[in-house]
Design an enzyme around this catalytic site. Structure first.
Site, PDB file in Angstrom:
ATOM      1  N   ASP A  19       0.860  -1.167   0.000  1.00 23.08           N
ATOM      2  CA  ASP A  19       0.000   0.000   0.000  1.00 23.08           C
ATOM      3  C   ASP A  19       0.908   1.233   0.000  1.00 23.08           C
ATOM      4  OD1 ASP A  19      -2.351   1.614   0.429  1.00 23.08           O
ATOM      5  OD2 ASP A  19      -1.741   1.766   2.515  1.00 23.08           O
TER       6      ASP A  19
ATOM      7  N   ASP B 109      -1.754  -0.878   6.061  1.00 20.78           N
ATOM      8  CA  ASP B 109      -1.995  -0.386   7.417  1.00 20.78           C
ATOM      9  C   ASP B 109      -3.425   0.066   7.667  1.00 20.78           C
ATOM     10  OD1 ASP B 109      -1.532   3.128   7.542  1.00 20.78           O
ATOM     11  OD2 ASP B 109      -1.710   1.936   5.724  1.00 20.78           O
TER      12      ASP B 109
ATOM     13  N   ASP C 212      -7.227  -2.003   3.637  1.00 23.93           N
ATOM     14  CA  ASP C 212      -6.244  -3.048   3.289  1.00 23.93           C
ATOM     15  C   ASP C 212      -6.598  -4.409   3.889  1.00 23.93           C
ATOM     16  OD1 ASP C 212      -4.594  -1.248   1.874  1.00 23.93           O
ATOM     17  OD2 ASP C 212      -3.679  -0.568   3.742  1.00 23.93           O
TER      18      ASP C 212
END
Length: 455
Positions: A154, A353, A357
């Protein structure tokens, strides 16, 4: 609207009449009247939760190598013991002699060393990981991490700091950096926008004093306006400054260059003339470049999946040298991208995080969450937790896992080699029962000592 919980995009998104908004996003300015078109199980947040549950249910269990080997080795040795005993009886040897040879073979069939080969090394590897701030939740997580071929990351909060910061201060003629920052901070001091907060925070860090802003007005989608020292000050996007006839060619070119670098240029004007540009961006973490470089040296491909816009994503990807970048993805689309990589036969680890996600953390072979900044949903869904926000811990985790699994394989093959040698010697009457006993105990000690090398 702050949509970071769902998309991971760090910069709030402007909304106008008729725009779609989602549950779990935050209104940053003014008042909104919204019509609910999807409720309950149909909301984006509920769909994320459902995706997490479905992904968890389809995750395949990891085969235990030692269990498989023991399952074949022990029955085979028992059969060999019977054959050896029978063979010695047929050759005319006394029953006691034949029985002693058969027992010697059976002694070496004890699977203790094979049983210890994996758990001892895993225990040591997990302890080493914890010492370095890497929490392996299960032995399976450690094993799969060592097999990782592609790391998918990410952007916001993982590779970047997750909070907008001032990156450039470009004053126009008649201003210097401090005077431009003073004007901008004075104007933005009453704004609730995260970009305004970045400017006022920078002014505080630079000990720049601000002036009182009177008649402050927010201009949604454009910027802000106020009176400072009796004169009009405005700040916002290029369209706002252009509409006032104050955007010259040089400032326009500078702003476009900053935008191409993935930054958000904010233009400021005072008393009818442009004062300069302050660029704000979600900056890359100091250790992200080091982490990506280490992963490449380890032969691992790096891919970034983000809900952020294409221009920002590509700028971060080029800065870090990522193998591939995919932007403007919803949580479900991130899962689809990871499934494509898995479908090609790759071992995939995902690092994230945020709440958005959680589904892909569960779907990947290994889900890795950032412990310090990560959401509870991400940490719960992950197989591994990096106990702070340093992405440089990621290569360390993979190195620990690889070394641990290498030791596991060494233990298994050493144990098998010693046992096979003693088995053959016992079957042919060269090694007696005591040699078999000491050989079996020796392999146990060797497995434990070899596992300690992971420390």
């Amino acid at each position: 609207m702050d949509e970071s919980a769902l998309t991971g995009e760090s910069i709030p998104v402007d909304k106008a009449q008729g725009s779609a908004v989602s549950a779990a996003t935050l209104n940053q300015n003014g008042f909104l009247t919204c019509e609910a078109t999807r409720v309950g199980e149909d909301t984006t947040l509920s769909q994320i939760i459902e995706t997490v549950e479905n992904a968890a249910a389809t995750k395949a269990p990891i085969a235990k190598i030692a269990d498989k080997v023991s399952g074949v080795f022990v029955p085979a040795v028992m059969a060999i013991a019977l054959v050896a005993g029978a063979a010695w009886l047929i050759s005319g040897r006394p029953f006691s002699f034949a029985l002693a040879r058969a027992i010697s073979v059976l002694v070496i069939s004890c699977p203790c060393a094979l049983g210890l080969a994996t758990p001892v090394a895993i225990m040591v590897g997990s302890g080493v990981g914890a010492k370095h701030g890497v929490l392996f939740k299960t032995a399976s997580a450690l094993e799969q991490t060592g097999k990782t071929q592609i790391v998918v990351l990410d952007k916001t909060g993982t590779l970047t700091k997750g909070k907008p910061q001032v990156t450039d201060i470009l004053p126009a003629s008649g201003y210097d950096a401090d005077s431009l920052l003073r004007l901008a901070a004075s104007l933005e001091s009453k704004s609730e926008h995260p970009l305004a907060a970045a400017i006022t925070r920078r002014a505080g860090e630079s000990n720049v004093e601000t002036d009182e802003a009177q008649g402050f007005t927010a201009l949604p989608g454009h910027g802000v306006r106020a009176e400072i020292n009796g004169k009009t000050a405005i700040g916002g996007n290029a369209a706002l400054i252009k509409s006032k006839g104050m955007l010259d060619a040089d400032m326009k070119t500078l702003g476009e260059r900053l935008a191409d670098e993935g930054k958000t240029p904010l233009y400021f004007a005072f008393d009818g003339r442009i004062a300069g540009i302050i660029a704000v961006a979600d900056v890359v973490k100091e250790d992200s470049g080091q982490a990506i470089s280490e992963l490449k040296n380890m032969g691992i491909r790096t891919v970034m999946l983000t809900g952020d816009n294409e221009r920002v994503a590509q700028a971060v990807g080029e800065q870090l040298g990522l193998s591939a970048v995919h932007a403007k993805l919803l949580p479900s689309q991130k899962v689809e991208r990871v499934e494509e990589l898995l479908g090609e036969g790759n071992k995939v680890a995902f690092v994230g995080d945020g709440i958005n996600d959680a589904p892909v953390l569960t779907r990947a072979d290994v889900g890795i969450a950032m412990g310090a900044m990560g959401s509870d949903a991400a940490i719960e869904s992950a197989d591994i937790v990096l106990m702070d926000d340093k992405i440089s811990k990621l290569p360390t985790a993979i190195k620990i896992a690889r070394k641990t699994m290498r030791i596991v394989n060494e233990n298994i093959w050493i144990a098998l080699a010693v046992k096979v040698i003693i088995l053959v010697l016992s079957a042919f009457g060269i090694a007696d029962m005591w040699i078999a006993v000491f050989g079996d105990v020796g392999v146990l000690i060797l497995a434990v000592l070899n596992a300690m090398r992971a420390m």
